[in-house]
Design an enzyme around this catalytic site. Structure first.
Site, PDB file in Angstrom:
ATOM      1  N   LYS A  11      19.845  84.891  60.703  1.00 51.77           N
ATOM      2  CA  LYS A  11      20.101  83.689  59.908  1.00 51.77           C
ATOM      3  C   LYS A  11      18.857  83.358  59.109  1.00 51.77           C
ATOM      4  O   LYS A  11      17.731  83.789  59.428  1.00 51.77           O
ATOM      5  CB  LYS A  11      20.498  82.503  60.783  1.00 51.77           C
ATOM      6  CG  LYS A  11      19.465  82.072  61.842  1.00 51.77           C
ATOM      7  CD  LYS A  11      18.366  81.177  61.345  1.00 51.77           C
ATOM      8  CE  LYS A  11      17.424  80.722  62.478  1.00 51.77           C
ATOM      9  NZ  LYS A  11      16.193  80.061  61.961  1.00 51.77           N
ATOM     10  N   PRO A  94      13.156  91.093  64.399  1.00 55.63           N
ATOM     11  CA  PRO A  94      11.851  90.886  65.040  1.00 55.63           C
ATOM     12  C   PRO A  94      11.850  89.652  65.929  1.00 55.63           C
ATOM     13  O   PRO A  94      12.591  88.692  65.694  1.00 55.63           O
ATOM     14  CB  PRO A  94      10.908  90.695  63.844  1.00 55.63           C
ATOM     15  CG  PRO A  94      11.787  90.102  62.783  1.00 55.63           C
ATOM     16  CD  PRO A  94      13.126  90.765  62.960  1.00 55.63           C
ATOM     17  N   GLY A  96      10.032  86.280  67.185  1.00 57.67           N
ATOM     18  CA  GLY A  96       9.128  85.330  66.546  1.00 57.67           C
ATOM     19  C   GLY A  96       9.182  85.393  65.041  1.00 57.67           C
ATOM     20  O   GLY A  96       8.220  85.051  64.365  1.00 57.67           O
ATOM     21  N   GLY A 100      16.341  84.159  64.083  1.00 51.26           N
ATOM     22  CA  GLY A 100      17.349  83.890  65.102  1.00 51.26           C
ATOM     23  C   GLY A 100      17.715  85.017  66.027  1.00 51.26           C
ATOM     24  O   GLY A 100      18.789  84.987  66.632  1.00 51.26           O
ATOM     25  N   GLY A 102      16.930  86.154  69.154  1.00 50.60           N
ATOM     26  CA  GLY A 102      17.308  85.864  70.531  1.00 50.60           C
ATOM     27  C   GLY A 102      18.523  84.960  70.621  1.00 50.60           C
ATOM     28  O   GLY A 102      19.428  85.182  71.440  1.00 50.60           O
ATOM     29  N   SER A 103      18.578  83.931  69.775  1.00 43.94           N
ATOM     30  CA  SER A 103      19.714  83.006  69.776  1.00 43.94           C
ATOM     31  C   SER A 103      20.996  83.712  69.363  1.00 43.94           C
ATOM     32  O   SER A 103      22.073  83.461  69.922  1.00 43.94           O
ATOM     33  CB  SER A 103      19.435  81.834  68.829  1.00 43.94           C
ATOM     34  OG  SER A 103      18.329  81.081  69.267  1.00 43.94           O
ATOM     35  N   ASP A 136      19.467  76.803  68.403  1.00 41.63           N
ATOM     36  CA  ASP A 136      20.077  77.606  67.338  1.00 41.63           C
ATOM     37  C   ASP A 136      21.317  78.373  67.792  1.00 41.63           C
ATOM     38  O   ASP A 136      22.026  78.943  66.957  1.00 41.63           O
ATOM     39  CB  ASP A 136      19.061  78.614  66.778  1.00 41.63           C
ATOM     40  CG  ASP A 136      17.998  77.966  65.911  1.00 41.63           C
ATOM     41  OD1 ASP A 136      18.120  76.754  65.628  1.00 41.63           O
ATOM     42  OD2 ASP A 136      17.047  78.667  65.517  1.00 41.63           O
TER      43      ASP A 136
END
Length: 286
Positions: A11, A94, A96, A100, A102-103, A136
């Site tokens: 995102k 990537p 960090g 988004g 991980g979310s 998120d």
């Protein structure tokens, strides 16, 4: 063994305004989320023994702390199912980066397992569970570009233009906690009163602090800014710029490739995850 393979799209925060800080330390935001046709990919296979196993480990992220595993176990616990899953991740986004990763992985996990486990859970219930994993996650569960308020969880669908983007990925991970706790962060932007949400004259309030503390991000913004307006997404580190065609975006990325790493992707108001899920529903009902 039957596997279900689904995307976990990136995102962008097209803009991000911080309008206050709550008593619990969280920040009140206003932002617009739009998806990219670019992201991770996850595959899921049903297990009858109740075990949740992620077969792809991510460096520096313990297995049980991974949002994918946490999402799966939380859904398992709250639904009461006795089923489990094997999960494989193809990691593209990537960590960090502010896009988004991980979310999105967590949201794809919730939607995939609700399908595999044949749970009678609607989108609202999955989004509420997702919010307990991260602010998120709900927008990825819902899958529509949105104007977000609160900590990012109050979502109103919007339909901004869908350009092609160049997204640069500086080789640095930005700490969200560090940025939101920085004393120089702007925290008093005025709330928007206009509807529909304006697309112009906006900014990312995190950008000045990130530029100041991460020279790699500043360099990426300066490089892309020679061709179009360049902006930080989320708390970074990724930066983006819009172009009217894939050809123009590809050309700019090629010109920057000697000093910058990145990708070209189409903006999308309906996430590629939801487009894939809709196609699965159509196939199963045909």
């Amino acid at each position: 063994m039957h596997t279900l393979t689904l995307p976990a799209p990136a995102k962008l925060n097209l803009w991000l305004h911080i309008i206050g800080r709550r008593a619990d330390g969280y920040h009140e935001l206003e932002t617009v989320f739009q998806f990219l046709d670019h992201g991770d990919e996850l595959s899921f296979a049903l297990r009858e023994d109740g075990v949740i196993r992620l077969h792809t480990e991510i460096e520096a992220v313990p297995h049980d702390s991974n949002l994918i595993v946490r999402a799966a176990r939380k859904l398992q616990e709250q639904s009461g199912t006795a089923l489990g899953a094997d999960i494989w991740l193809t990691k593209v986004l990537p960590m960090g980066g502010g896009i988004g990763g991980g979310s999105s992985d967590a949201a794809t996990t919730l939607l995939a397992l609700a399908h595999l486990w044949q749970l009678d859970w609607d989108e609202d219930r999955l989004a509420a569970l997702g919010l307990s994993l991260g602010a998120d996650v709900p927008v990825f569960v819902r899958g529509h570009a949105a104007f977000a308020q609160g900590v990012g969880e109050q979502l109103t669908p919007v339909d901004p233009i869908e350009p092609w983007y160049v997204v640069l990925v500086p080789q640095v991970s930005v700490s969200t906690v560090e940025i939101f706790s920085h004393p120089q962060l702007t925290r008093d932007s005025l709330p928007l009163k206009m509807r529909p949400v304006p697309e112009g004259n906006s900014r990312n309030d995190c950008q000045p602090v990130v530029e100041q503390n991460y020279p790699e991000v500043r360099n990426a913004l300066n490089s892309l800014g020679k061709f179009t307006e360049a902006r930080l997404t989320g708390t970074g580190s990724c930066v983006f710029g819009a172009f009217p065609s894939k050809a123009e975006a590809d050309k700019v990325l090629a010109l920057l490739s000697a000093t910058q790493t990145g990708f070209v992707a189409k903006g999308s108001n309906i996430s590629m995850l939801h487009r894939k899920l809709q196609s699965l529903v159509k196939k199963s009902s045909a």
